[in-house]
Design a protein around this motif. Structure first.
Motif, PDB file in Angstrom:
ATOM      1  N   UNK A 222       6.904 -42.532   4.001  1.00 44.39           N
ATOM      2  CA  UNK A 222       5.718 -43.314   4.343  1.00 44.39           C
ATOM      3  C   UNK A 222       5.220 -44.157   3.173  1.00 44.39           C
ATOM      4  N   UNK A 223       5.218 -43.583   1.977  1.00 48.05           N
ATOM      5  CA  UNK A 223       4.717 -44.340   0.826  1.00 48.05           C
ATOM      6  C   UNK A 223       5.664 -45.482   0.453  1.00 48.05           C
ATOM      7  N   UNK A 224       6.956 -45.294   0.656  1.00 46.96           N
ATOM      8  CA  UNK A 224       7.892 -46.382   0.395  1.00 46.96           C
ATOM      9  C   UNK A 224       7.740 -47.487   1.437  1.00 46.96           C
ATOM     10  N   UNK A 225       7.454 -47.099   2.674  1.00 49.64           N
ATOM     11  CA  UNK A 225       7.300 -48.084   3.742  1.00 49.64           C
ATOM     12  C   UNK A 225       5.975 -48.840   3.654  1.00 49.64           C
ATOM     13  N   UNK A 226       4.875 -48.117   3.358  1.00 50.02           N
ATOM     14  CA  UNK A 226       3.542 -48.709   3.454  1.00 50.02           C
ATOM     15  C   UNK A 226       2.878 -48.980   2.107  1.00 50.02           C
ATOM     16  N   UNK A 227       3.333 -48.315   1.069  1.00 50.38           N
ATOM     17  CA  UNK A 227       2.662 -48.423  -0.219  1.00 50.38           C
ATOM     18  C   UNK A 227       1.752 -47.231  -0.461  1.00 50.38           C
ATOM     19  N   UNK A 228       1.575 -46.890  -1.730  1.00 50.64           N
ATOM     20  CA  UNK A 228       0.818 -45.702  -2.128  1.00 50.64           C
ATOM     21  C   UNK A 228      -0.578 -45.667  -1.537  1.00 50.64           C
ATOM     22  N   UNK A 229      -1.288 -46.767  -1.626  1.00 47.26           N
ATOM     23  CA  UNK A 229      -2.687 -46.801  -1.202  1.00 47.26           C
ATOM     24  C   UNK A 229      -2.858 -46.755   0.315  1.00 47.26           C
ATOM     25  N   UNK A 230      -1.790 -47.017   1.051  1.00 51.20           N
ATOM     26  CA  UNK A 230      -1.899 -47.133   2.500  1.00 51.20           C
ATOM     27  C   UNK A 230      -1.421 -45.900   3.253  1.00 51.20           C
ATOM     28  N   UNK A 231      -1.268 -44.798   2.541  1.00 57.41           N
ATOM     29  CA  UNK A 231      -0.822 -43.551   3.174  1.00 57.41           C
ATOM     30  C   UNK A 231      -1.818 -42.447   2.848  1.00 57.41           C
ATOM     31  N   UNK A 232      -2.257 -41.729   3.869  1.00 61.29           N
ATOM     32  CA  UNK A 232      -3.194 -40.626   3.679  1.00 61.29           C
ATOM     33  C   UNK A 232      -2.485 -39.292   3.891  1.00 61.29           C
ATOM     34  N   UNK A 233      -3.142 -38.237   3.452  1.00 65.69           N
ATOM     35  CA  UNK A 233      -2.623 -36.887   3.697  1.00 65.69           C
ATOM     36  C   UNK A 233      -2.484 -36.656   5.199  1.00 65.69           C
ATOM     37  N   UNK A 234      -3.435 -37.157   5.947  1.00 66.57           N
ATOM     38  CA  UNK A 234      -3.387 -37.006   7.405  1.00 66.57           C
ATOM     39  C   UNK A 234      -2.142 -37.684   7.988  1.00 66.57           C
ATOM     40  N   UNK A 235      -1.794 -38.868   7.451  1.00 66.39           N
ATOM     41  CA  UNK A 235      -0.593 -39.580   7.908  1.00 66.39           C
ATOM     42  C   UNK A 235       0.663 -38.748   7.650  1.00 66.39           C
ATOM     43  N   UNK A 236       0.730 -38.163   6.468  1.00 67.32           N
ATOM     44  CA  UNK A 236       1.908 -37.373   6.093  1.00 67.32           C
ATOM     45  C   UNK A 236       2.032 -36.147   6.985  1.00 67.32           C
ATOM     46  N   UNK A 237       0.923 -35.451   7.195  1.00 71.00           N
ATOM     47  CA  UNK A 237       0.944 -34.262   8.042  1.00 71.00           C
ATOM     48  C   UNK A 237       1.393 -34.607   9.456  1.00 71.00           C
ATOM     49  N   UNK A 238       0.865 -35.720   9.998  1.00 70.52           N
ATOM     50  CA  UNK A 238       1.238 -36.126  11.351  1.00 70.52           C
ATOM     51  C   UNK A 238       2.723 -36.453  11.437  1.00 70.52           C
ATOM     52  N   UNK A 239       3.257 -37.117  10.412  1.00 74.01           N
ATOM     53  CA  UNK A 239       4.677 -37.481  10.415  1.00 74.01           C
ATOM     54  C   UNK A 239       5.575 -36.254  10.377  1.00 74.01           C
ATOM     55  N   UNK A 240       5.075 -35.167   9.773  1.00 74.40           N
ATOM     56  CA  UNK A 240       5.853 -33.926   9.697  1.00 74.40           C
ATOM     57  C   UNK A 240       5.509 -32.958  10.832  1.00 74.40           C
ATOM     58  N   UNK A 241       4.648 -33.411  11.752  1.00 75.85           N
ATOM     59  CA  UNK A 241       4.254 -32.595  12.917  1.00 75.85           C
ATOM     60  C   UNK A 241       3.555 -31.296  12.529  1.00 75.85           C
ATOM     61  N   UNK A 242       2.683 -31.385  11.525  1.00 76.14           N
ATOM     62  CA  UNK A 242       1.860 -30.235  11.144  1.00 76.14           C
ATOM     63  C   UNK A 242       0.418 -30.718  10.990  1.00 76.14           C
ATOM     64  N   UNK A 243      -0.497 -29.785  10.826  1.00 77.12           N
ATOM     65  CA  UNK A 243      -1.902 -30.146  10.657  1.00 77.12           C
ATOM     66  C   UNK A 243      -2.186 -30.505   9.203  1.00 77.12           C
ATOM     67  N   UNK A 244      -3.295 -31.216   9.007  1.00 77.51           N
ATOM     68  CA  UNK A 244      -3.708 -31.532   7.639  1.00 77.51           C
ATOM     69  C   UNK A 244      -4.003 -30.250   6.863  1.00 77.51           C
ATOM     70  N   UNK A 245      -4.524 -29.249   7.548  1.00 81.73           N
ATOM     71  CA  UNK A 245      -4.790 -27.964   6.891  1.00 81.73           C
ATOM     72  C   UNK A 245      -3.492 -27.342   6.384  1.00 81.73           C
ATOM     73  N   UNK A 246      -2.418 -27.456   7.176  1.00 84.66           N
ATOM     74  CA  UNK A 246      -1.118 -26.935   6.732  1.00 84.66           C
ATOM     75  C   UNK A 246      -0.651 -27.667   5.483  1.00 84.66           C
ATOM     76  N   UNK A 247      -0.825 -28.991   5.481  1.00 78.64           N
ATOM     77  CA  UNK A 247      -0.464 -29.761   4.290  1.00 78.64           C
ATOM     78  C   UNK A 247      -1.203 -29.215   3.069  1.00 78.64           C
TER      79      UNK A 247
END
Length: 204
Positions: free
Chosen positions: A27-52
């Motif tokens: 995600x960070x390579x595709x969108x850039x560092x500033x344009x990716x949130x923890x929530x985005x990463x968790x969703x992409x991995x199919x887990x909750x933000x709390x799990x992250x």
């Protein structure tokens, strides 16, 4: 039974960590560092933000976790190499196996703009700090594995020096590849370590 269950849980945790790390990198390579949130990463991995948050303190730690996992796998692979295999052959084979796919595929070729995005990501101060920590962790893991293979103690100078040399060689190869991520990283690693094993003779 309990030991087996514990081993399975640990394996699943490592798989989740690796999946989150891969999602963070992609995600960070595709969108850039500033344009990716923890929530985005968790969703992409199919887990909750709390799990992250159970695994990482932030994006930088998640991004570098893949390197930590590869370091751990390298140490494990070294332990599994044939006992009669020379140390440096075993080390290089164990290391290259973590970066060289068994069968190259067209999808392994980086997309346009990948090199620039990777350089920008690696220039982030938070990422650089985590990379430094990851190198130290990987080096400690490898020191222990080298000590086991050579019948030395992890506190001895020999396994520490070997692990430090491997870490430096790997870092050199990765930095070189990141500037121009084409061709085989495995082949580049073998070239670097061929020079190290030869004693880095004067190129002239």
């Amino acid at each position: 039974m309990a030991t087996g269950e514990g081993g399975l849980r640990e394996r699943k945790k490592r798989e989740t960590r690796f999946a989150l790390s891969q999602a963070a990198i992609r995600l960070t390579l595709e969108r850039g560092w500033e344009n990716v949130s923890v929530e985005d990463i968790a969703a992409a991995a199919n887990v909750s933000e709390r799990t992250f948050r159970n695994y990482f303190t932030g994006k930088a730690e998640a991004i570098v976790a893949s390197h930590v996992e590869r370091g751990r796998r390298t140490a494990e692979a070294l332990r599994e190499r044939p006992a009669g295999e020379p140390l440096w052959d075993a080390l290089v084979n164990a290391l290259v196996a973590q970066f060289e796919p068994p069968r190259p595929q067209a999808s392994d070729t980086p997309p346009p703009g990948y090199a620039a995005a990777l350089q920008k990501l690696l220039a982030e101060p938070a990422v650089q700090y985590e990379v430094f920590r990851a190198h130290a962790t990987a080096q400690d893991e490898l020191t222990a594995a080298v000590a086991e293979r050579t019948g030395t103690d992890p506190a001895d100078l020999y396994p520490q020096t070997v692990a430090a040399v491997v870490s430096a060689g790997l870092g050199t190869a990765l930095s070189r590849w990141a500037r121009n991520p084409t061709g085989s990283l495995g082949a580049l690693l073998r070239e670097v370590f061929d020079g190290i094993r030869a004693g880095l003779p004067d190129p002239r």
